[in-house]
Design an enzyme around this catalytic site. Structure first.
Site, short mmCIF file in Angstrom:
data_model
loop_
_atom_site.label_atom_id
_atom_site.label_comp_id
_atom_site.label_asym_id
_atom_site.label_seq_id
_atom_site.Cartn_x
_atom_site.Cartn_y
_atom_site.Cartn_z
N HIS A 56 33.54 37.59 76.24
CA HIS A 56 33.03 36.28 76.65
C HIS A 56 31.86 36.41 77.62
CE1 HIS A 56 35.98 33.98 74.53
NE2 HIS A 56 36.95 34.75 75.01
N CYS A 80 49.58 51.97 50.73
CA CYS A 80 49.60 53.13 51.62
C CYS A 80 50.89 53.32 52.41
CB CYS A 80 48.40 53.11 52.57
SG CYS A 80 48.40 51.72 53.71
#
Lengths: 411, 488
Positions: B49, B451
């Site tokens: 930010h 996977c």
């Protein structure tokens, strides 16, 4: 750079059938690529029987079905690269292969996409609640149990009535787990009727239609689910929430053709099938790139995927010879009223074509109608059309004379 | 005995350890979870930010502006991926434009660089071609996106090289004062002693403060749900798009749409007060709201693009309905000397973390002189993702090492070598989620469908895992109830 006449990506039922057929019709420079160590794709984990009824006229387990092709593959000396993943596919039909042996780029005159499909996940169906362990897709559970020798849980709820989920309901029961219920959000099962009968009814496993899971409970391991009844529009009926304790949730909520490579190469994908858009030679929008099996659309039976692979072998050969039908005026094939999709999506009108399609809803005693605008070309009665069952109609070359467009609909 | 005991190993705790590890101090970090990124550090928008939302003069304003610069420097040093995308705040109605000017004024006062108001839909779309029909926007060039979990992992791994001790699965359940030091006890009865105690427990800060004897704080957990979209959409979004902040919940930035450095796009967060500080649940109603809210900002996605939903929980020090401004609280408690409390570190807490660490260091320096270490290691070695290497280099490595040729995760193209390095991570985090955050395996569109069994196989065959050793994330998140059949 190595260049092959035909590279087949994926050695499941479609890829294996395509490779062997190519050899049978005299195409010798073929490379079959498989990412697993063992050929056969998902059939390796399908230890139940029911495969091969159409192809071999007997019922086989998945591995037995594969074995039939492996014998041929050895006899025909098909060049195979297993344990190898195609990591990139380019529009010029070159591709990058990677495996423990290394990594390199090769090129093909013709490519057959036969990568199969993958499972829709919890995220993809916006499944709400927490994210504990014990939420498995049915195919992953099948692989972990049948190949890797792991038991995945004891008290199981299954969401979705796809065939893999139904098969796993039986499998888990036989292994001593309690399958508490199968929930299906639609008013009908998305699995084959024979699987409902043989995998649920025979084991007294209840199937609740128009029901879904709205919340997963448990932080570490799943501790239960909240499920609700759905109204005719598929919205939860307030007050119908119930909780059931379980330590495993299996998802059998749909299969998605695996076209990441195809997309990368620029193959156009159909929004409904999730597979490539193909013409009556099973060629995609990229010349010389063909598709067969579940990568094209999800089949009910491995047999159909294999037969599609064989069909594509013939077209790939004709492509190499330069003898595929040519046209500037493709006939678009549309899925009309009551039809979810039709394949192929465009035809030349110069060869016979077997239109494959699925209906949108279950029905009784209907007619399938094929029209060119208002002219009826063909009509066929179907007794029990069901979205879970792929239908087909053959249309002869002669019947396509002068046809501008085709629409398949149910009446 | 440790000089410094930091409770909580997330972004703030690990930043403080990084700051203090430059000095001759014995530092311990106590993390109750099996890894350092299972709390708010792994559950946020991944945005650095700029600092224009916060009241001028407040700690939030100062530390966010300072942190914005500092966290980027740290990421460069630590070799953590971030992208200086900038961001836009968009006004869809004329009356919202006034709000933009107010925010710009606040930002300018706070020292935020480069804020600009841009009017007209066309001009807004020059900056961000895919944004919805906006009347104006504020552009903030200082805003960036980054990988929050890789940042915390990089900090923790570097801290290890600087002799910081990490205790994972270590929940402090008791704190006593003995001879002026703190005696800590964990859930297993292990004891630790330290001279300084730092409360970096995030959403648990009030609870922990109470354990140390100060019961004057309250935290009201406030949940934020997110949708995660397929990375195939990545080329369509060049920077985060934020709405003008909502006034309904205090310090709530509103549902925004944010690219991540790895490609997937997040939509969120929502803001709902909940009881459970770890109520990481998603709900059908909020997911629908996020979809609608996100679509207004960026009409380029479909329902089927969602690959995952997730939730984070904010440590809000004010109850629902209270819209007064409240600040970070960082102080040494007078009644408990050497106890540094960090209360209400919610957004922009992550961006501020390096600045918070500076404040904590200064608190300590007021009481004792800190002596710089002779050998401070600024960063642990971090490799690039294999997938990001040029093709020639990939081929060279794959030829030399078969583990680079073997692709384990097809969606994110993660090699076996990378999986093994993640399993061997120096922190010793052993969960599947630890491998996921480190490699991106299981994070793509198939969510481990391909996977997961391969990773299980590697853990079994090469690391000797037994069925009961597999753990998804938290303690008790077992994967397998046993073997199907006896192994020969």
């Amino acid at each position: 750079m190595t260049e092959k006449d035909v590279v087949i990506i994926g050695a499941g039922p479609a890829g294996l059938a395509c490779a062997t057929r190519l050899k049978e019709i005299g195409v010798n420079d073929v490379l079959l690529i498989e990412r697993e160590k063992k050929l056969g794709g998902i059939l390796n984990q399908c230890i139940h029987d029911g495969f091969g009824l159409h192809k071999f006229k007997e019922t086989l387990t998945g591995p037995e079905y594969i074995e039939r092709y492996l014998q041929k593959l050895i006899n025909y000396k098909v060049e195979v690269l297993s344990d190898t993943m195609v990591v990139n596919l380019f529009p010029d039909k070159s591709m990058i292969l990677s495996g423990p042996w290394g990594r390199e780029k090769i090129k093909a005159k013709a490519v057959v996409l036969a990568m199969g499909c993958r499972e829709r996940t919890a995220g993809a169906i916006w499944l709400a609640g927490s994210r504990p362990a014990g939420v498995y897709t049915a195919g992953v559970a099948q692989r972990l149990m049948n190949i890797d020798n792991y038991m995945i849980g004891n008290e199981v709820v299954i969401l979705g009535s796809g065939d893999v989920g139904l098969i796993m309901a039986r499998r888990l029961t036989l292994e001593g787990a309690r399958v508490l219920m199968v929930l299906e959000k639609l008013p009908y099962s998305s699995g084959l009727p024979r699987n409902i009968s043989q995998c649920l009814n025979d084991y007294d496993i209840p199937l609740y239609l128009k029901t879904t899971v709205t919340r997963i409970h448990g932080k570490a391991r799943i501790e239960g689910v909240t499920y609700v009844s759905l109204d005719d529009e598929g919205k939860p009926i307030p007050g119908s929430e119930r909780f059931i304790r379980c330590d495993t949730l299996l998802l059998s909520v749909g299969l998605i053709p695996e076209n990441e490579l195809s997309r990368e190469a620029g193959v156009a994908i159909h929004p409904v099938t999730g597979g490539p858009i193909v013409n009556d030679t099973y060629q995609t929008n990229i010349e010389g790139v063909f598709a067969a099996g579940n990568v094209l659309h999800v089949h009910d039976l491995a047999d159909w995927a294999s037969m599609e692979g064989e069909l594509v072998a013939d077209f790939a050969k004709r492509y190499l010879e330069g003898s595929l039908p040519q046209t500037q005026n493709w006939i678009e094939v549309k899925a009309g009223e009551g039809i979810r999709y039709v394949l192929p999506q465009r035809i030349s009108g110069k060869i016979d074509v077997n239109l494959l399609f699925r209906v949108s809803f279950p029905a009784r005693n209907k007619h399938i109608v094929i029209k060119d605008k208002d002219r009826i070309i063909k009509r066929k009665r179907v007794i029990n059309p069901h979205p879970a069952i792929m239908e087909n109609i053959e249309v002869k070359r002669d019947e396509l004379k002068g046809v501008q467009s085709l629409e398949v609909m149910i009446e | 005995m440790f000089d410094i005991g930091i409770v909580g190993g997330g972004a703030v705790g690990s930043s403080i350890a990084y700051e203090l590890s430059r000095f001759n101090l014995k530092i311990a970090v106590f993390e109750k979870e099996p890894d350092v990124i299972f709390g708010a550090s792994g559950r946020n928008s991944g945005v650095v930010h700029a600092g224009f939302y916060y009241r001028p003069g407040s700690l939030k304003a100062k530390l966010c502006v300072e942190g914005n610069k500092k966290i980027k420097e740290w990421m460069k040093i630590l070799n953590v991926p971030f992208k200086a995308t900038g961001k836009i705040l968009v006004a869809f109605e004329e009356e919202e434009v006034q709000e933009l000017y107010k925010l710009k004024e606040i930002g300018d006062t706070n020292g935020v660089e480069g804020l600009e108001i841009i009017k007209g839909s066309e001009n807004v779309q020059k900056l961000c071609p895919t944004v919805g029909e906006a009347v104006a926007c504020m552009y903030s060039p200082a805003t960036a996106i980054f990988s929050p979990y890789l940042f915390v992992i990089a900090l923790a791994e570097t801290n290890l090289l600087n002799d910081v001790k990490y205790f994972l699965n270590c929940k402090i359940v008791e704190v006593k004062r003995e001879n002026g030091n703190f005696m800590l006890k964990d859930q297993n009865g292990n004891r630790y002693e330290c001279r300084w105690l730092i409360n970096a427990t995030g959403v648990h800060c009030a609870e922990f403060s109470k354990m140390v004897g100060i019961d004057s704080y309250r935290i009201y957990p406030c949940k934020g749900e997110y949708l995660l979209l397929d990375k195939a959409l990545a080329p369509l979004l060049n920077m985060p798009i934020y709405p003008v902040p909502s006034k309904d919940v205090g310090a709530y930035l509103g549902v925004h749409i944010t690219p991540t450095v790895e490609g997937p796009i997040t939509i969120g967060p929502s803001a709902e007060y909940i009881e459970d500080p770890e109520g990481y649940e998603t709900t059908p109603e909020i997911m629908e709201q996020l979809f609608q809210g996100g679509y207004k900002l960026w009409p380029y996605f479909k329902r089927s693009d969602v690959i995952r939903t997730f939730t984070g929980v904010r440590a809000k020090p004010v109850p629902p309905g209270d819209k007064t401004f409240y600040d970070f609280l960082i102080k040494e408690e007078e009644s408990v000397p050497n106890f540094i409390n960090l209360i209400g570190i919610e957004s922009p807490g992550f961006t501020s973390a390096p600045a918070i660490a500076r404040v904590v260091r200064e608190i300590i320096e007021k009481k004792e002189k800190l002596i710089p270490k002779e050998k401070f290691v600024p960063a642990s070695p971090r490799k690039e993702r294999f997938e990001d290497l040029p093709e020639e280099e990939k081929q060279r490595r794959a030829r030399e090492n078969p583990e680079y040729g073997e692709i384990i995760c097809r969606c994110e193209k993660v090699t076996k070598r990378e999986i093994i390095e993640a399993i061997e991570n120096p922190l010793g985090a052993k969960t599947l989620a630890s491998i996921k955050y480190r490699t991106r395996a299981m994070m793509g569109r198939c969510q481990g469908g391909y996977c997961l069994p391969k990773i299980v196989e590697i853990l079994e065959k090469e690391f000797g895992y037994k069925p009961e050793d597999f753990q998804l994330h938290k303690e008790g998140s077992w994967l397998f109830s046993g073997r199907m059949r006896k192994n020969d």
